[in-house]
Write a protein that holds these residues in place. Structure first.
Motif, PDB file in Angstrom:
ATOM      1  N   HIS A  19       0.845  -1.204   0.000  1.00  0.00           N
ATOM      2  CA  HIS A  19       0.000   0.000   0.000  1.00  0.00           C
ATOM      3  C   HIS A  19       0.877   1.250   0.000  1.00  0.00           C
ATOM      4  O   HIS A  19       2.006   1.224   0.511  1.00  0.00           O
ATOM      5  N   ASP A  35      -3.632   1.697  -4.119  1.00  0.00           N
ATOM      6  CA  ASP A  35      -4.589   1.983  -3.048  1.00  0.00           C
ATOM      7  C   ASP A  35      -5.322   0.682  -2.698  1.00  0.00           C
ATOM      8  O   ASP A  35      -5.087  -0.366  -3.320  1.00  0.00           O
ATOM      9  N   SER A  36      -6.196   0.752  -1.721  1.00  0.00           N
ATOM     10  CA  SER A  36      -6.848  -0.475  -1.225  1.00  0.00           C
ATOM     11  C   SER A  36      -7.644  -1.177  -2.327  1.00  0.00           C
ATOM     12  O   SER A  36      -7.676  -2.408  -2.375  1.00  0.00           O
ATOM     13  N   SER A 124     -12.290   4.027  -0.651  1.00  0.00           N
ATOM     14  CA  SER A 124     -12.468   5.468  -0.848  1.00  0.00           C
ATOM     15  C   SER A 124     -12.537   5.829  -2.331  1.00  0.00           C
ATOM     16  O   SER A 124     -13.043   6.886  -2.677  1.00  0.00           O
ATOM     17  N   HIS A 193      -7.488  13.393   1.467  1.00  0.00           N
ATOM     18  CA  HIS A 193      -8.144  12.085   1.543  1.00  0.00           C
ATOM     19  C   HIS A 193      -9.481  12.242   2.276  1.00  0.00           C
ATOM     20  O   HIS A 193      -9.547  12.953   3.279  1.00  0.00           O
ATOM     21  N   GLU A 195     -10.908  10.556   4.410  1.00  0.00           N
ATOM     22  CA  GLU A 195     -10.923  10.155   5.824  1.00  0.00           C
ATOM     23  C   GLU A 195     -10.686  11.359   6.749  1.00  0.00           C
ATOM     24  O   GLU A 195     -10.778  11.238   7.964  1.00  0.00           O
ATOM     25  N   THR A 210      -5.817   7.553  -2.115  1.00  0.00           N
ATOM     26  CA  THR A 210      -4.363   7.741  -2.311  1.00  0.00           C
ATOM     27  C   THR A 210      -4.018   7.689  -3.802  1.00  0.00           C
ATOM     28  O   THR A 210      -3.291   8.553  -4.305  1.00  0.00           O
TER      29      THR A 210
HETATM   30  P1  13P Z   1      -6.982   4.189   0.071  1.00  0.00           P
HETATM   31  O1  13P Z   1      -5.761   3.494  -0.329  1.00  0.00           O
HETATM   32  O2  13P Z   1      -8.179   3.492  -0.460  1.00  0.00           O
HETATM   33  O3  13P Z   1      -6.958   5.626  -0.289  1.00  0.00           O
HETATM   34  O4  13P Z   1      -7.128   4.014   1.644  1.00  0.00           O
HETATM   35  C1  13P Z   1      -6.524   4.717   2.605  1.00  0.00           C
HETATM   36  C2  13P Z   1      -6.295   3.965   3.839  1.00  0.00           C
HETATM   37  O5  13P Z   1      -6.404   4.470   4.898  1.00  0.00           O
HETATM   38  C3  13P Z   1      -5.884   2.595   3.792  1.00  0.00           C
HETATM   39  O6  13P Z   1      -5.683   2.198   5.067  1.00  0.00           O
END
Ligand code: 13P
Ligand code: SF4
Length: 299
Positions: A19, A35-36, A124, A193, A195, A210
């Motif tokens: 990641h 990204d995730s 996300s 982001h 979050e 991300t």
């Molecule tokens: P993304 O990679 O989907 O943006 O996620 C952020 C994250 O906090 C992963 O733990």
């Protein structure tokens, strides 16, 4: 160490998935960085026999659930995401009793057990698209209140109730910290982001995952950016754009769990194959359904 890792990867037919928040060296030895959402898609389709996941536990777990035949290893099995544990199963059951047509939308940053109780997973980068496509009017968005509130704003036709969890790293960034770095670099757009807290999103120029933040910086003609997310993204940003400058709020947002994916730990787990992600069969079956539905609806 890099040479030893490369040799072991070949010998064992192993692939490293990393990641963007993991340390730079873990990104440099990776076969796939993303990204995730991207990493979940890679895990589902990969042909390697062994997956070494440089991320946090929900990512390793999701890889195992999506591709249970593979041996999934993590350099440090204690690397965890606190937000993944921030919703109680009882709260989901209570919400289901309250609303007949409820869809429980579960951010992938959650435990496998919580995924089993959910209707669909999101990340996300696909949450807005997936929530919009659901037939249900009432949505319980778990566990992240901030991503949930952002989705609710973008999809006003739904009644979205958010669970009160958050990422301690992103939620700790304050408006004052962001304004300070903006004052120092007034021409740099803020890339953030979802979050982060809503007051920060309001004063930002681009909101994305991300990978979306990294793409935005790469495709933009601007040369300076304020990046409001975990500072692991800096490695890819600088690699892609050696002539552009990236600034972060102070102190730099840093996820200590992600940083447990060191070179030493990667080499050791490849040598010993000792830190394997184990998920019970019944949990795999229960959590695969919402994860597969995410892959389907995000297509
Ligand atoms: P993304 O990679 O989907 O943006 O996620 C952020 C994250 O906090 C992963 O733990
Ligand atoms: Fe979890 Fe936040 Fe770390 Fe991502 S950055 S793994 S959401 S604690």
């Amino acid at each position: 160490m890099k040479e030893k890792i490369e040799k072991l990867k070949k010998e064992k037919n192993a692939a490293i998935l990393t990641h963007y928040y993991a340390p730079a060296e873990a990104q440099a030895v990776a076969d796939y960085v993303g990204d995730s959402f991207y990493l979940a898609k890679v895990a589902k389709q990969i042909s390697a026999d062994i997956i070494v996941f440089c991320g946090v536990s929900f990512m390793g777990e999701s890889a195992k659930i999506l591709n249970p035949e593979k041996k999934v290893l993590m350099p440090d099995l204690t690397a965890d995401c606190p937000m993944a544990h921030m919703v109680a199963e009882g709260r989901i059951e209570q919400m289901r009793r309250e609303y007949d047509d409820l869809a429980v939308v579960c951010y992938i940053n959650s435990t496998a057990e919580i995924k089993c109780k959910s209707d669909v997973c999101v990340t996300s980068s696909n949450a807005i698209k997936i929530v919009r496509s659901l037939p249900n009017k009432n949505i319980f968005f778990i566990p992240d209140r901030n991503l949930g509130r952002y989705v609710a704003e973008q999809v006003p036709e739904k009644n979205i109730i958010v669970n009160d969890g958050c990422c301690p790293i992103h939620a700790a960034i304050t408006v004052e910290q962001l304004q300070k770095v903006k004052l120092e670099h007034p021409n740099a757009p803020i890339l953030i982001h979802p979050e982060c807290e809503p007051e920060l999103l309001t004063i930002s120029d681009f909101i994305g995952s991300t990978a979306e933040i990294i793409d935005y910086a790469k495709n933009s003609s601007q040369t300076e950016f304020i990046v409001c997310t975990e500072d692991g993204v800096d490695y890819q940003l600088v690699t892609d754009n050696p002539d552009k400058k990236f600034f972060y709020p102070t102190p730099h947002p840093c996820c200590r769990d992600m940083k447990l994916n060191t070179m030493e730990a990667i080499l050791s787990v490849l040598e010993k194959e000792d830190k394997e992600v184990i998920v019970e069969k019944s949990v795999i079956d229960g959590a695969l359904r919402p994860l597969d539905r995410m892959l389907e609806l995000a297509r």
